[in-house]
Design an enzyme around this catalytic site. Sequence first.
Site, PDB file in Angstrom:
ATOM      1  N   GLY A  28       0.841  -1.183   0.000  1.00  0.00           N
ATOM      2  CA  GLY A  28       0.000   0.000   0.000  1.00  0.00           C
ATOM      3  C   GLY A  28       0.873   1.228   0.000  1.00  0.00           C
ATOM      4  O   GLY A  28       2.091   1.151   0.206  1.00  0.00           O
ATOM      5  N   GLN A  53       3.226   9.660   1.982  1.00  0.00           N
ATOM      6  CA  GLN A  53       4.485   9.021   1.612  1.00  0.00           C
ATOM      7  C   GLN A  53       5.052   9.561   0.304  1.00  0.00           C
ATOM      8  O   GLN A  53       6.236   9.376   0.025  1.00  0.00           O
ATOM      9  CB  GLN A  53       4.290   7.501   1.486  1.00  0.00           C
ATOM     10  CG  GLN A  53       3.997   6.839   2.821  1.00  0.00           C
ATOM     11  CD  GLN A  53       3.849   5.353   2.646  1.00  0.00           C
ATOM     12  OE1 GLN A  53       2.780   4.874   2.293  1.00  0.00           O
ATOM     13  NE2 GLN A  53       4.924   4.614   2.863  1.00  0.00           N
ATOM     14  N   CYS A  82       7.476  -0.990   5.669  1.00  0.00           N
ATOM     15  CA  CYS A  82       6.941   0.265   5.146  1.00  0.00           C
ATOM     16  C   CYS A  82       7.938   0.838   4.147  1.00  0.00           C
ATOM     17  O   CYS A  82       9.139   0.849   4.428  1.00  0.00           O
ATOM     18  CB  CYS A  82       6.710   1.245   6.291  1.00  0.00           C
ATOM     19  SG  CYS A  82       6.034   2.831   5.784  1.00  0.00           S
ATOM     20  N   LEU A  83       7.428   1.296   3.005  1.00  0.00           N
ATOM     21  CA  LEU A  83       8.332   1.876   2.007  1.00  0.00           C
ATOM     22  C   LEU A  83       9.031   3.124   2.548  1.00  0.00           C
ATOM     23  O   LEU A  83      10.082   3.510   2.041  1.00  0.00           O
ATOM     24  CB  LEU A  83       7.564   2.215   0.722  1.00  0.00           C
ATOM     25  CG  LEU A  83       6.930   1.020   0.005  1.00  0.00           C
ATOM     26  CD1 LEU A  83       6.215   1.481  -1.250  1.00  0.00           C
ATOM     27  CD2 LEU A  83       7.963  -0.036  -0.326  1.00  0.00           C
ATOM     28  N   HIS A  93      -2.579   0.237   8.654  1.00  0.00           N
ATOM     29  CA  HIS A  93      -1.257   0.813   8.371  1.00  0.00           C
ATOM     30  C   HIS A  93      -1.396   2.046   7.470  1.00  0.00           C
ATOM     31  O   HIS A  93      -0.823   3.105   7.749  1.00  0.00           O
ATOM     32  CB  HIS A  93      -0.376  -0.263   7.717  1.00  0.00           C
ATOM     33  CG  HIS A  93       1.006   0.182   7.372  1.00  0.00           C
ATOM     34  ND1 HIS A  93       2.134  -0.343   7.952  1.00  0.00           N
ATOM     35  CD2 HIS A  93       1.443   1.105   6.481  1.00  0.00           C
ATOM     36  CE1 HIS A  93       3.213   0.243   7.448  1.00  0.00           C
ATOM     37  NE2 HIS A  93       2.818   1.131   6.549  1.00  0.00           N
ATOM     38  N   GLU A  94      -2.183   1.908   6.397  1.00  0.00           N
ATOM     39  CA  GLU A  94      -2.280   3.013   5.420  1.00  0.00           C
ATOM     40  C   GLU A  94      -3.093   4.181   5.968  1.00  0.00           C
ATOM     41  O   GLU A  94      -2.738   5.344   5.741  1.00  0.00           O
ATOM     42  CB  GLU A  94      -2.884   2.511   4.097  1.00  0.00           C
ATOM     43  CG  GLU A  94      -2.077   1.427   3.396  1.00  0.00           C
ATOM     44  CD  GLU A  94      -0.615   1.779   3.200  1.00  0.00           C
ATOM     45  OE1 GLU A  94      -0.287   2.973   3.032  1.00  0.00           O
ATOM     46  OE2 GLU A  94       0.219   0.863   3.225  1.00  0.00           O
ATOM     47  N   HIS A 142      -1.039   6.290   8.214  1.00  0.00           N
ATOM     48  CA  HIS A 142      -0.185   7.245   7.495  1.00  0.00           C
ATOM     49  C   HIS A 142      -0.925   8.568   7.282  1.00  0.00           C
ATOM     50  O   HIS A 142      -0.353   9.647   7.446  1.00  0.00           O
ATOM     51  CB  HIS A 142       0.201   6.690   6.126  1.00  0.00           C
ATOM     52  CG  HIS A 142       1.434   5.847   6.121  1.00  0.00           C
ATOM     53  ND1 HIS A 142       2.648   6.276   6.608  1.00  0.00           N
ATOM     54  CD2 HIS A 142       1.647   4.586   5.654  1.00  0.00           C
ATOM     55  CE1 HIS A 142       3.555   5.315   6.448  1.00  0.00           C
ATOM     56  NE2 HIS A 142       2.981   4.277   5.875  1.00  0.00           N
TER      57      HIS A 142
HETATM   58 ZN    ZN Z   1       3.863   2.528   5.366  1.00  0.00          ZN
END
Ligand code: ZN
Length: 182
Positions: free
Chosen positions: A49, A54, A102-103, A144-145, A148
């Site tokens: 995701g 991000q 996580c990216l 998680h998303e 963010h």
């Molecule tokens: Zn993440």
Amino acid sequence: MAILKVARLGHPVLRMKAQPVPMDQLRTPAVQRLIDDMIDTMHEYDGAGLAGNQVHELAQIAVIEVEANPRYPDAISIPLTVVINPAVIALTDEMEEGWEGCLSVPDMRGMVPRYTAVRLEYHDREGNRQEVDAKDFFARVIQHETDHLNGIVYVDRMRDLRTLSHIAEWNKHWLGIREQND
Ligand SMILES: [Zn+2]
């Protein structure tokens, strides 16, 4: 179509709240292009995701997809879901620890507690209201998303930072271990 630059831990944008996308702007070429670019960026880096923060965009947009993802070999598949202005409601008090990456925290994994079932209310990229009840890994990715978009990174949710692991060490020492205790 473009691969966007991904903010990494330490960039203030990851600690800021994203704003709702006005419904009259959702179908503009600029917003639709941003959504397409976020999908491309998620695919490029094998993410499960990606949230607006991000890619330095404080807009409540997240994209989610899991399909034969080498970073999550055991994960179920989740169809491509474009999530605009989401609200998440826990459907249970039960929480479960599970590994996340996580990216924006490259090459790291950590054990994070999440609700095992949530309801996600959102608009799709055409502006239609959608609702989905998700459990387990899908519920984890949703939490998680949407975190963010509220300026929260998974490490903030960890109960014990001692599981925070570089991916190379994680592959050697932690792979396959889903829960430490209980
Ligand atoms: Zn993440």
